[in-house]
Design a protein around this motif. Structure first.
Motif, short mmCIF file in Angstrom:
data_model
loop_
_atom_site.label_atom_id
_atom_site.label_comp_id
_atom_site.label_asym_id
_atom_site.label_seq_id
_atom_site.Cartn_x
_atom_site.Cartn_y
_atom_site.Cartn_z
N GLU A 1 -6.22 11.41 3.75
CA GLU A 1 -5.12 10.41 3.14
C GLU A 1 -5.69 9.45 2.14
OE1 GLU A 1 -3.24 7.91 6.47
OE2 GLU A 1 -4.26 6.08 5.38
N SER B 1 -4.86 6.33 -0.48
CA SER B 1 -4.24 4.98 -0.51
C SER B 1 -4.15 4.40 -1.61
CB SER B 1 -4.65 3.88 0.62
OG SER B 1 -4.22 4.61 1.94
N ASN C 1 0.86 4.97 0.63
CA ASN C 1 -0.09 6.37 1.40
C ASN C 1 0.34 7.44 1.22
OD1 ASN C 1 -1.71 4.37 2.77
ND2 ASN C 1 -0.05 3.96 4.27
N LYS D 1 0.95 -1.32 0.09
CA LYS D 1 -0.10 -0.10 -0.12
C LYS D 1 0.99 1.18 -0.05
CE LYS D 1 -3.89 0.01 2.79
NZ LYS D 1 -4.38 0.20 4.24
#
Lengths: 299, 512
Positions: free
Chosen positions: B501, B503, B308, B306
């Protein structure tokens, strides 16, 4: 051959019809002048332009002409802008314009020029801003209708004219007009009492407000309900005032009817003759036009 | 026709097919045009179609024969119903990269079933016709195997394989499904909640959070985007070999400086090494960077990686035009049957909030235009509804600042719908706005309000998963608002600054 004849015949009939129409324009208008507008006003095509850049000049020009037959005294105009995006040097003023008359075939014209400036629109791609221009003015309609008086309806003698209902579709050089009159000769004693049912209509798109309160519309003040759609009316037959069922009309549904009659009896010996019926309407009229402009970002 | 019951004929079969196709094509058209997805209403429509099929395609005895209905007709109808919904659910998944062949197959599947239903159940019944269904189903299975797994492998692992490996593809599909099913569920839930609120007349909460349009920003692609995230060189690594992924981060901002903080993790626990390594990145205008993330020692098996991106101080502006008219004039226009919008040359769309692109949609509503004001009243009470919706798939971390710019004549007296105690909104001046917005504000024409820290503290937890709607209680001074005009139009504006945020995920496999 018959086709050519028929075509010639139809051209002839058309010319004849137009000739008759031009000779009898009064029966369609009921006045020296026709038209269904008082003040006619519009934004210049290029002022304001459809697109302007932020922080640049916005010239505004409005053409106003009095196309009606009444003078405008102490009319008020009001320019509406979205102040957060445009600023202007003036927004309201009074206006006086003479109407057309037999001596003056055209009414007064004027231009209202306002200097404006577009403000910044920031990082947005641009904004559609709306300009409005409202005019509020007192106005009058004077309809002079030639109507037939037949003081002896039962007589079989040859008559000068016949008593018939009349319709007027072309207006009387004002936004409010007489559209229909239905005359009746009521036989009484030794003569007749003329009676009329008169239909009055708002022929343009503006708002009717009593002339004392019309400027309230352009200044955003509350107009009492009883002052809206109200018209003062006076009807006379050959300078003789008629008695009507009301002296104020209410055009809340766009039109109203009035019943009037002559106070005296016209003796039957007077026979038949044409006489001018004058309908004088006094009112205030208010109308708004708008124009959208796009203020583009310079980014 | 047995027992004298009416047998449904060929006509009703064709009618069913026609209705089905009309609905289906309408559904597809909306999806292709990219409007607001209509899953919720279409879900009901497709369900209704099953009942319609029952009425039109089954005869009297079949309708009452529960075993027959459930066993054959029910199952077939359900498959037919699921196909278009599956297609819509795919909008949440990364399958928009699927090949045209597979997408066409998905789209064709549902009408093919509808036609099959019409042929098998309408008109003449024949045991042979069931073979059509079987052949169709077989064809779909084979085609799916050929296209679907191949496509998934290509998308999931950024590589084209010579063969089809269903377990590998299905592992990726499973991961994606688990991650995204929640999104789809939340969306349906939000729609249901909204409909419920409207149904029960809870107007204060029924402001449509979607009723706002996005500012085109002169075609600028405003926002932060993670693109082309993929393992390099391929998604399959051998044991001991460092695992590496690469992504491209593009950003453009409204007008302020935004900070990006980037990190990457494998399986949500192992930190990767970023290159270039920077604590934060400043974005002032167009930003375009390639980021590498490396994991020196990943264990054997499949790993979810992932990337971010923490976006700090992202700004969303919005504005709404209000239309105010003297109440008497408005009453008179309505009494005469005139539409005030037409009289003053407006369209309803002129009074829809516009917001700048980004993760947060800020919608506003001050009532149906025009709003009538009684010029004789010194104060008129109004309500400005504000809707905040997280429209991206990331997380809204915190709203740092929120300002309201009200036109002259309007005073905010309080907020309804936010649970904070004490004063959660205060009057400030244009000078308190962010630097870049100050020259757009004029204290002589506008009043500025700010939601206090206490008020903002309530927002983020509410914003998880569903839109938040609150109302500003506003007092209007009719005389000042109409300011010598028959009507006025003016703008209500908001500035919202927040952290978000984002992702993006990819999948790698470490083999021996």
């Amino acid at each position: 051959m018959s086709r050519i004849f028929s075509s010639k015949k139809s051209v002839f009939l058309t010319i004849l019809f137009l000739f008759v129409l031009s000779c009898t324009s009064d029966i369609f208008s009921g006045s020296e002048f026709t038209g269904s507008k008082g003040l006619n006003f519009y934004f210049d095509n290029n002022a304001p332009p459809a697109y302007v850049y932020e922080e640049s000049a916005v010239p505004i020009r409005i053409f106003v002409e009095n196309t009606g037959a009444s003078n405008v005294v102490n009319g008020v105009y009001s320019l509406g802008i979205e102040e957060q995006y445009i600023k202007v040097d003036k927004k309201t003023d009074t206006i006086n314009l003479k109407g057309k008359s037999l001596e003056r075939p055209y009414g007064d014209q004027t231009q209202i020029i306002v200097e404006g400036k577009a403000k910044s629109v920031g990082s947005q791609e641009g904004i559609n801003s709306v300009l409005s221009f409202s005019l509020c003015y007192p106005y009058e309609t004077k309809a002079n209708i030639i109507t037939c008086i037949d003081s002896n309806p039962s007589s079989k003698e040859k008559k000068v004219c016949t008593v018939n209902p009349q319709s007027f579709s072309a207006g009387q050089a004002a936004p409010i007009g007489v559209t229909n009159i239905v005359p009746r000769m009521i036989i009484e004693k030794n003569g007749v009492r003329p009676q009329y049912i008169i239909t009055i209509k708002n022929l343009d798109k503006g708002e009717i407000i009593s002339s004392d309160y019309v400027n309230y519309f352009c200044t955003g003040k509350s107009i009492p309900t009883e002052q809206q759609n109200v018209i003062d009316v006076e009807v006379s037959l050959s300078d003789e005032k008629l008695v009507c069922n009301k002296n104020k009309l209410n055009l809340k549904d766009g039109s109203d009817e009035l019943f009037c009659e002559l106070q005296r009896i016209i003796p039957s010996v007077e026979g038949s003759y044409n006489s001018p019926l004058t309908v004088k309407l006094s009112y205030g009229y208010a109308q708004t036009i708008t124009k959208k402009i796009r203020i583009e970002s310079k980014n | 026709m047995a027992n004298g019951t009416r047998h449904t004929g060929r006509g009703s079969a064709w009618l069913f097919i026609l209705i089905w196709l009309v609905i289906f094509l309408f559904d597809i058209r909306i999806r292709i045009r990219g409007g607001i997805p209509l899953h919720f209403p279409f879900l009901f429509v497709y369900l209704l179609l099953i009942f319609l099929a029952r009425v039109l395609l089954l005869d009297e005895s079949e309708r009452h024969s529960s075993s027959h209905y459930i066993r054959e007709f029910g199952i077939i109808s359900l498959i037919s119903f699921i196909a278009p919904m599956a297609n819509s659910l795919f909008q949440y998944l990364p399958f928009n990269e699927l090949t045209v062949a597979f997408v066409a197959l998905i789209i064709a599947f549902s009408p093919a079933w509808a036609i099959y239903l019409g042929i098998v159940f309408g008109g003449e019944r024949s045991r042979y016709t069931r073979w059509i269904g079987f052949v169709l189903f077989l064809f779909w299975i084979v085609a799916t195997s050929l296209f679907f797994f191949n496509d998934i492998q290509a998308i999931g692992f950024n590589a084209i394989y010579p063969g089809v490996y269903p377990p590998l593809a299905m592992e990726y599909v499973w991961d994606v499904m688990v991650d995204n099913a929640g999104d789809a569920w939340n969306f349906v839930g939000d729609q249901f909640t909204f409909m419920w609120d409207v149904f029960w007349g809870r107007i204060e909460y029924a402001i449509d959070p979607h009723k706002a349009k996005v500012d085109e920003m002169n075609k600028r692609k405003v926002g932060v985007f993670v693109e082309e995230l993929k393992p390099i060189p391929t998604s399959i690594f051998t044991e001991g070999m460092p695992v590496s992924i690469e992504g491209r981060i593009k950003a453009d901002v409204v007008d302020n400086e935004v900070t990006l903080k980037i990190d990457c993790k494998a399986d949500d626990k192992i930190d990767g090494e970023l290159y270039p390594l920077k604590e934060s990145w400043k974005v002032v205008r167009l930003f375009d960077e390639r980021i590498d993330c490396n994991f020196p020692n990943l264990e054997l098996g499949s790993h979810k990686i992932k990337l971010n991106v923490n976006i700090e101080n992202f700004k969303t502006l919005s504005y709404l035009r209000g239309f105010f008219l003297n109440q008497n004039t408005l009453f008179e226009l309505r009494r005469q049957g005139k539409d005030p919008l037409k009289v003053y040359n407006f369209f309803s769309s002129d009074f829809i909030a516009v917001y700048t692109p980004g993760p947060l949609r800020v919608s506003m509503d001050i009532g149906s235009p025009p709003v009538g004001l009684d010029a004789d009243e010194s104060r008129v009470s109004l309500k400005l509804d504000v809707g905040l919706t997280n429209i991206w798939s990331g997380q809204l971390k915190t709203i740092k600042e929120m300002f309201f710019v009200m036109p002259k004549g309007f005073t905010v007296t309080g907020i309804s719908g936010l649970q904070g105690e004490g004063r959660i909104i205060k009057k400030v001046t244009c000078l308190d706005l962010p630097q870049e917005d100050r020259n757009l504000c004029d204290d002589s024409l506008e009043k500025v309000y700010e939601i206090t820290g206490e008020g903002l503290g309530v927002l983020p937890e509410n914003l998880e998963g569903k839109p938040v709607v609150f109302s500003l209680r506003v007092e209007g001074d009719a005389e000042e608002i109409l300011k010598d005009q028959p009507y006025t139009t003016n703008f209500f504006k908001t500035t919202t600054i927040y952290d978000y945020e984002l992702s993006e995920k990819t999948q790698v496999v470490v083999k021996k």
